[in-house]
Write a protein that holds these residues in place. Sequence first.
Motif, PDB file in Angstrom:
ATOM      1  N   THR A  15      -0.558  10.757   1.224  1.00 51.11           N
ATOM      2  CA  THR A  15       0.828  11.748   1.562  1.00 51.11           C
ATOM      3  C   THR A  15       1.833  11.120   2.538  1.00 51.11           C
ATOM      4  N   HIS A  16       2.290  11.425   3.020  1.00 54.46           N
ATOM      5  CA  HIS A  16       3.474  11.424   4.361  1.00 54.46           C
ATOM      6  C   HIS A  16       2.787  12.074   5.869  1.00 54.46           C
ATOM      7  N   LEU A  17       2.817  12.024   6.605  1.00 53.36           N
ATOM      8  CA  LEU A  17       2.751  12.091   7.823  1.00 53.36           C
ATOM      9  C   LEU A  17       3.577  11.864   9.165  1.00 53.36           C
TER      10      LEU A  17
ATOM     11  N   SER B 276       5.609  -1.008   1.571  1.00 56.70           N
ATOM     12  CA  SER B 276       7.629  -1.311   1.453  1.00 56.70           C
ATOM     13  C   SER B 276       7.553  -0.166   1.993  1.00 56.70           C
ATOM     14  N   ASP B 277       7.370   0.821   0.983  1.00 57.27           N
ATOM     15  CA  ASP B 277       8.138   2.073   0.993  1.00 57.27           C
ATOM     16  C   ASP B 277       9.242   2.069   0.120  1.00 57.27           C
ATOM     17  N   VAL B 278       9.786   1.518  -1.078  1.00 60.44           N
ATOM     18  CA  VAL B 278      10.989   1.750  -1.644  1.00 60.44           C
ATOM     19  C   VAL B 278      11.255   2.915  -1.655  1.00 60.44           C
TER      20      VAL B 278
ATOM     21  N   VAL C 104       1.137  -1.257  -0.278  1.00 55.66           N
ATOM     22  CA  VAL C 104       0.387  -0.356   0.119  1.00 55.66           C
ATOM     23  C   VAL C 104       1.123   1.537   0.114  1.00 55.66           C
ATOM     24  N   HIS C 105       2.272   1.226   0.187  1.00 55.96           N
ATOM     25  CA  HIS C 105       2.730   2.124  -0.038  1.00 55.96           C
ATOM     26  C   HIS C 105       4.261   2.280  -1.186  1.00 55.96           C
ATOM     27  N   THR C 106       4.596   2.544  -1.723  1.00 50.74           N
ATOM     28  CA  THR C 106       6.037   2.198  -2.626  1.00 50.74           C
ATOM     29  C   THR C 106       6.312   4.072  -3.629  1.00 50.74           C
ATOM     30  N   HIS C 107       7.088   3.835  -4.016  1.00 48.49           N
ATOM     31  CA  HIS C 107       7.961   4.969  -4.885  1.00 48.49           C
ATOM     32  C   HIS C 107       8.461   4.399  -6.036  1.00 48.49           C
ATOM     33  N   LEU C 108       7.611   4.311  -6.936  1.00 52.06           N
ATOM     34  CA  LEU C 108       8.407   4.080  -9.018  1.00 52.06           C
ATOM     35  C   LEU C 108       9.671   4.455  -8.807  1.00 52.06           C
TER      36      LEU C 108
ATOM     37  N   ALA D   3       1.080   7.531   4.742  1.00 53.11           N
ATOM     38  CA  ALA D   3       2.229   6.806   5.751  1.00 53.11           C
ATOM     39  C   ALA D   3       3.206   7.156   7.309  1.00 53.11           C
ATOM     40  N   HIS D   4       3.564   6.420   7.187  1.00 54.75           N
ATOM     41  CA  HIS D   4       4.606   6.278   8.782  1.00 54.75           C
ATOM     42  C   HIS D   4       3.420   6.664   9.979  1.00 54.75           C
ATOM     43  N   ALA D   5       3.120   7.749  10.379  1.00 58.86           N
ATOM     44  CA  ALA D   5       2.263   8.051  11.343  1.00 58.86           C
ATOM     45  C   ALA D   5       3.248   7.700  12.521  1.00 58.86           C
TER      46      ALA D   5
HETATM   47 ZN    ZN Z   1       7.190   7.223   1.358  1.00 59.88          ZN
END
Ligand code: ZN
Length: 407
Positions: free
Chosen positions: A216-218, A305-307, A61-65, A254-256
């Motif tokens: 988004t990131h939090l 994964s947050d690659v 549910v979260h990754t950066h291509l 993401a993160h929180a």
């Molecule tokens: Zn991220």
Amino acid sequence: MRKLRTKLLTPLTPDAAVIYKDHVIAWDDAGISYIRRYDPALDSDCENRRDQLCLPGLIDVHTHLSQYRIRGAYEPSLLSWLDRHVFPEEARSADPAYARSVADEFFQALFAAGTTTSVIYTAPFHEACEIAFASADASGARAFIGLTMMDRNSPPELIQNTDYAYSRSVALYERWHGQNPRLDYIFTPRFALSCSAELMAKTARFISDRGAWLQTHLSENLQEIASVLKIFKASTYTQVYEQLGLLTPHSIFAHAIHLAGSELDLLAENNCRIAHCPDSNFFLKSGEFNYPAFEAKGIQIGLGSDVAAGTTLNMLYHAKIANFRQSVHSLKPQRLFYHLTLGNARLLGLDERIGSLEPGKEADLCFLKTPPIPDEDLLAALCFWGHEFPVTETVIAGRTVFSALEG
Ligand code: ZN
Ligand code: GUN
């Protein structure tokens, strides 16, 4: 119609999964037709995969291509890591040929890891995002993809003006929303530090009118939080997003990590979704996600994964790290497996279509070669060293997108 004789493992609830030994699974591009105990009278025409395990396709549910090629680039703190490694790499995707080769490589790597659905940030260029969609469309991926928006406090080679960030995102939404049943657009303001209040408020109005997705990131890093509170003259990070209208049931944060109790209440009241990315949190020394506090509030948590801050696309590895990253609370294998499959599907509103092995669901499948492990130990082995089990085939909506068996 494909018809395989194999062992199946599927989630039932956050706390239960079931193994079907020596079963047959049959599917086509309309979905899973049936799952039944192997019967020699009916099933002699099956492909034999008895040395393998069939799982629902894994979900990230979260990754950066656009960061795929800089996994492991070392810098142990978010803001300096972005400046030193991420921004220069994302800038390379201004070149369409570079963006295309990264996108194709990224989707092939996802499929080779058994991932069938992913939620993706691209580089902040319209064409790079369009290329990512084209690659997902052609390769058969299931994905939510968004153009990363950044119109403040960003390096000159990446910064967008507010109108570009907004209007290109809307154009991409209009181009891709409803176009292909496997793909959707997700609005993607990078984080409060790199987006103006004007951009975020306009985006919020657009998404709330349509029930569109947003990510988004939090509250990932203490330095990041201090800067956000200063710029927006706010008392909490979550309140910044709330006042701009970004807290919706289709918003994935993401993160929180560093949140006050009042922030958890805001996220719960607005039915927001959380992407927990434990490997990234370890790598950037961001801190420890308070899993039990989110669980107690009934907030939906997914695994990402947050690659490239996460070092691999292999979601079985992230299941293991999700357990390891909790210093006291131990997440059970059933829970870890749920997060990779049905839980992540539910977070994305897709649990009626994917996330478990059931007749009528779309055929998103992952086959792994398993060592000889007793059934009662299989789920724990999968969650703690399943990232070493070779993926033999990955199927999305009935179509094989990866096979290690050919030739
Ligand atoms: Zn991220
Ligand atoms: N916060 C803002 N951008 C990013 C990013 O690309 N990765 C991570 N982990 N956090 C971010």
